[in-house]
Enzyme design. Structure first.
Site, PDB file in Angstrom:
ATOM      1  N   LEU A   1      50.606 -20.363  30.835  1.00  0.00           N
ATOM      2  CA  LEU A   1      49.665 -21.219  31.561  1.00  0.00           C
ATOM      3  C   LEU A   1      48.490 -21.628  30.691  1.00  0.00           C
ATOM      4  CD1 LEU A   1      48.322 -21.003  35.126  1.00  0.00           C
ATOM      5  CD2 LEU A   1      46.665 -20.687  33.276  1.00  0.00           C
TER       6      LEU A   1
ATOM      7  N   ASN B   1      44.726 -23.520  31.262  1.00  0.00           N
ATOM      8  CA  ASN B   1      43.818 -24.097  32.252  1.00  0.00           C
ATOM      9  C   ASN B   1      42.572 -24.646  31.562  1.00  0.00           C
ATOM     10  OD1 ASN B   1      43.488 -21.083  32.303  1.00  0.00           O
ATOM     11  ND2 ASN B   1      41.850 -21.490  33.752  1.00  0.00           N
ATOM     12  N   ASP B   2      41.389 -24.166  31.828  1.00  0.00           N
ATOM     13  CA  ASP B   2      40.161 -24.865  31.445  1.00  0.00           C
ATOM     14  C   ASP B   2      40.080 -25.196  29.953  1.00  0.00           C
ATOM     15  OD1 ASP B   2      39.784 -23.900  33.981  1.00  0.00           O
ATOM     16  OD2 ASP B   2      37.873 -22.936  33.572  1.00  0.00           O
TER      17      ASP B   2
ATOM     18  N   GLN C   1      41.762 -22.047  27.896  1.00  0.00           N
ATOM     19  CA  GLN C   1      42.192 -20.842  28.585  1.00  0.00           C
ATOM     20  C   GLN C   1      43.711 -20.759  28.550  1.00  0.00           C
ATOM     21  OE1 GLN C   1      39.834 -18.539  30.973  1.00  0.00           O
ATOM     22  NE2 GLN C   1      39.265 -18.994  28.867  1.00  0.00           N
TER      23      GLN C   1
ATOM     24  N   SER D   1      36.068 -18.750  30.501  1.00  0.00           N
ATOM     25  CA  SER D   1      35.631 -20.026  29.930  1.00  0.00           C
ATOM     26  C   SER D   1      34.225 -19.981  29.334  1.00  0.00           C
ATOM     27  CB  SER D   1      35.694 -21.116  30.990  1.00  0.00           C
ATOM     28  OG  SER D   1      37.020 -21.393  31.325  1.00  0.00           O
TER      29      SER D   1
ATOM     30  N   ARG E   1      29.847 -16.943  35.520  1.00  0.00           N
ATOM     31  CA  ARG E   1      30.708 -17.242  34.380  1.00  0.00           C
ATOM     32  C   ARG E   1      30.561 -18.684  33.880  1.00  0.00           C
ATOM     33  NH1 ARG E   1      34.151 -15.987  38.754  1.00  0.00           N
ATOM     34  NH2 ARG E   1      35.092 -17.804  39.788  1.00  0.00           N
ATOM     35  N   ASP E   2      31.242 -18.936  32.775  1.00  0.00           N
ATOM     36  CA  ASP E   2      31.416 -20.273  32.191  1.00  0.00           C
ATOM     37  C   ASP E   2      30.134 -20.815  31.555  1.00  0.00           C
ATOM     38  OD1 ASP E   2      33.835 -19.917  33.550  1.00  0.00           O
ATOM     39  OD2 ASP E   2      33.250 -21.199  35.215  1.00  0.00           O
TER      40      ASP E   2
ATOM     41  N   GLU F   1      31.759 -23.492  39.547  1.00  0.00           N
ATOM     42  CA  GLU F   1      32.369 -23.160  38.262  1.00  0.00           C
ATOM     43  C   GLU F   1      32.076 -24.246  37.225  1.00  0.00           C
ATOM     44  OE1 GLU F   1      35.991 -20.188  38.761  1.00  0.00           O
ATOM     45  OE2 GLU F   1      36.602 -22.261  39.088  1.00  0.00           O
TER      46      GLU F   1
END
Length: 482
Positions: free
Chosen positions: A40, A42-43, A59, A103, A162-163, A221
Site C-alpha cells: 500500500l 498512501n500520503d 507512506q 507522515s 501528527r503530520d 490530518e
C-alpha cells in the site's frame, strides 16, 4: 543504520521480490503515476525540490495492500516526468516509531535534507503515543535518524497528533500539525523554533469549534500552510464532515481555506472551506514551492476507510497511487489547479479534430486508448446534455439546464453506478489525464478537478462522446509515455 532497521528493510525488499511478477503483470498497473513496488502507498511525504532535484517520499506498507506500520518510500526526479526509485528512506525500527513512521515534510536545515515526521507508538492494548521526529541526510539518499524533537502532547489533546509540515517565515521556523482535542475536535496547531530543533507550542490557529467554524470534524490530518500572492492558504484533510448537497461525499475530505495568518496572535483568519477535488479518490495532499517559485501539489489518489479492500488490485498485492503534480494558483479566493507544464514531455502521436461535430453518439477517428491525454475546447452552441464515456467504465456528463457536472463510475464492490458532482455555470474546456486505471479531469482551466480510480476491462479502449444537440468543439488527443 541499526540492526533492526537493516532487518526491516531486508524484509521489505523480500516482499518486493516475492510479489514482483504478480504486481507487474497486473494490467491495471499505472504507466505515469507514482506507485509503491508492492503493498500500500498512501500520503505523499517530504515533498521538496532540494539542490535541483525533486524528492517525493511516501507512506508505504510493503507487507500487505492495507494499512499497518508505515515506511517512507522515496522517488527522485529532475523534471517531474522521469522518476527514480531510491532506497527506503525510513523504516519503523526505533522505540519512538515502532508502529509506523507516519507522515511529515522536508526542509533544508543546516544544508542537509531534513525530514520531519510522526513516530507512531502503540502498546499491547492499543493505546497510542506520538512523537515528532527528524532524520537528516547529506546526500539526499541516506538518512540518519535523530529522534524526537517534540515528545510531549499539549494539554487537552489526544495522541492523534501528527503530520508536521515545516516552513520558514522571516527567518524563523514554523511547524503546523494536525491534532484532536480530548472532546474530539479537529485542530491545527502552530509551533515556532529558531533552530528547527527546540519548538514552542503557540496553540491552535484553526479548527473545529474555533471561530468562524462550528462543528468541523473530529480530526484534522495533514495541514499545510503557504502563501499565494497576498494571501495565505491552509490545506487540510478533516475527518468527520457530514455530506451537504454535492459536497463531502467521500469518507473523508481534503480541502482548503483562504485567509491571513497572524503569526503574532497566532490566528488564521479564514473564509469558507472548499473541497480541493470533486472526484472519488483524493486525500492528504502536500505542497512545496520549487526553485522557480511555483507552488506544486501532489495528493494521494485514495481515501482511508473507503472500500479500500474492494480495489481489484488488492488480489495482486498492491493498491493506490499518487496524483500527477499540479501547479496551484489563486483566483480570488479559489484555488486553481493546473498540471505542471513538464508533463507535456509525455505527449506522443497527436490526433487533432478541429471543429469536430458531435450529435448523438459519436466516436472520433484516432481518439481512443487507455493511457492518453485529452483536450476539449471551443465548444460551439452549448448542448442541453453532453457526455464523454471512458472505456465503458466511467462517464462525465454536463447538464446545461441544472448546471451540474457529474462523474459516474461503476462501484468496485457491487458494480452499481455511483457519482460525484459539482455546480458548473458553463462548460468551456476539459483537460483529461487517463492512465490504465485512473482519471484526472481538469475543468475550465482547473477551476474544478475530478480525481478517481476506475478499473475498465484491459482490452476496452473506446472513448466516445454524446450530445443531445449538434455541437462543435476542438479535440486533441495524445498518447502518454511516463
Amino acid at each position: 543504520m541499526t540492526e533492526k532497521e537493516s532487518i526491516l528493510i531486508s524484509q521489505a525488499h523480500e516482499e518486493v521480490a516475492k510479489h514482483k511478477e504478480t504486481v507487474e503483470a497486473d494490467p491495471h498497473r499505472l504507466q505515469f503515476h507514482l506507485m509503491s513496488p508492492v503493498g500500500l502507498i498512501n500520503d505523499p511525504n517530504g515533498w521538496i525540490q532540494w539542490n535541483g532535484t525533486y524528492h517525493m517520499f511516501y507512506q508505504w506498507n510493503p507487507f500487505k495492500p492495507g494499512h499497518g506500520a508505515k515506511f517512507w518510500g522515496h522517488y527522485t526526479s529532475t523534471d517531474l516526468v522521469h522518476w527514480t526509485h531510491e532506497p527506503i528512506a525510513l523504516a519503523p525500527s526505533e522505540w519512538y516509531e515502532k508502529n509506523g513512521c507516519y507522515s511529515g515534510s522536508a526542509v533544508d536545515l543546516d544544508g542537509k535534507l531534513t525530514l520531519f515526521y510522526t513516530g507512531n507508538v502503540k502498546d499491547e492494548e492499543g493505546n497510542r503515543e506520538s512523537y515528532q521526529c527528524i532524520a537528516q541526510s547529506q546526500d539526499g539518499i541516506t538518512f540518519e535518524k535523530q529522534g524526537p524533537v517534540i515528545d510531549t502532547l499539549p494539554s487537552g489533546y489526544t495522541a492523534h497528533f501528527r503530520d508536521p509540515k515545516v516552513w520558514k517565515h522571516d527567518g524563523v521556523w514554523y511547524l503546523i500539525i494536525g491534532a484532536q482535542t480530548e472532546d474530539l475536535q479537529g485542530h491545527a496547531l502552530l509551533y515556532r523554533s529558531n533552530d528547527g530543533r527546540a519548538w514552542t507550542n503557540l496553540g491552535p490557529i484553526a479548527g473545529s469549534g474555533l471561530a468562524p467554524l462550528q462543528q468541523f470534524g473530529f480530526m484534522w490530518e495533514c495541514p499545510d500552510v503557504f502563501t499565494l500572492g497576498e494571501k495565505e492558504v491552509m490545506i487540510v484533510s478533516p475527518q468527520g464532515l457530514e455530506p451537504e448537497g454535492m459536497h463531502n461525499h467521500n469518507t473523508y475530505q481534503a480541502g482548503y481555506f483562504v485567509g491571513e495568518l497572524d503569526y503574532d496572535l497566532p490566528k488564521f483568519h479564514h473564509g469558507a472551506f472548499d473541497e480541493l477535488d470533486r472526484g472519488f479518490e483524493f486525500y492528504a495532499p502536500q505542497t512545496t514551492e520549487d526553485e522557480s517559485g511555483r507552488r506544486i501539489m501532489v495528493g494521494w489518489m485514495g481515501v482511508p476507510d473507503q472500500q479500500e479492500d474492494q480495489h481489484p488490485s488488492v488480489k495482486n498485492q498492491w493498491i493506490h497511487c499518487l496524483t500527477i503534480p499540479r501547479e496551484l494558483q489563486l483566483k480570488g479566493d479559489r484555488l486553481i489547479q493546473k498540471p505542471v507544464e513538464e508533463l507535456q514531455q509525455m505527449r506522443h502521436n497527436e490526433v487533432m479534430h478541429e471543429e469536430a461535430t458531435i450529435e448523438g453518439h459519436t466516436e472520433l477517428n484516432g481518439v481512443s486508448g487507455d493511457v492518453v491525454e485529452l483536450e476539449l475546447s471551443d465548444f460551439g452552441s452549448a448542448p442541453a446534455f453532453f457526455e464523454i464515456d471512458f472505456r465503458q467504465e466511467a462517464r462525465l456528463v454536463f447538464d446545461r439546464e441544472s448546471r451540474v457536472l457529474t462523474l459516474e463510475r461503476k462501484n468496485f464492490a457491487d458494480r452499481l453506478t455511483e457519482k460525484r458532482q459539482c455546480h458548473l455555470e458553463e462548460l468551456q474546456s476539459l483537460r483529461i489525464f487517463m492512465d490504465t486505471s485512473s482519471l484526472e479531469i481538469f475543468v475550465n482551466g482547473g477551476e474544478d478537478v475530478f480525481t478517481s480510480r476506475y478499473f475498465p476491462e484491459p482490452t476496452e479502449n473506446r472513448i466516445s462522446f454524446t450530445s443531445s444537440e449538434q455541437t462543435t468543439l476542438n479535440v486533441k488527443k495524445w498518447e502518454l509515455r511516463g
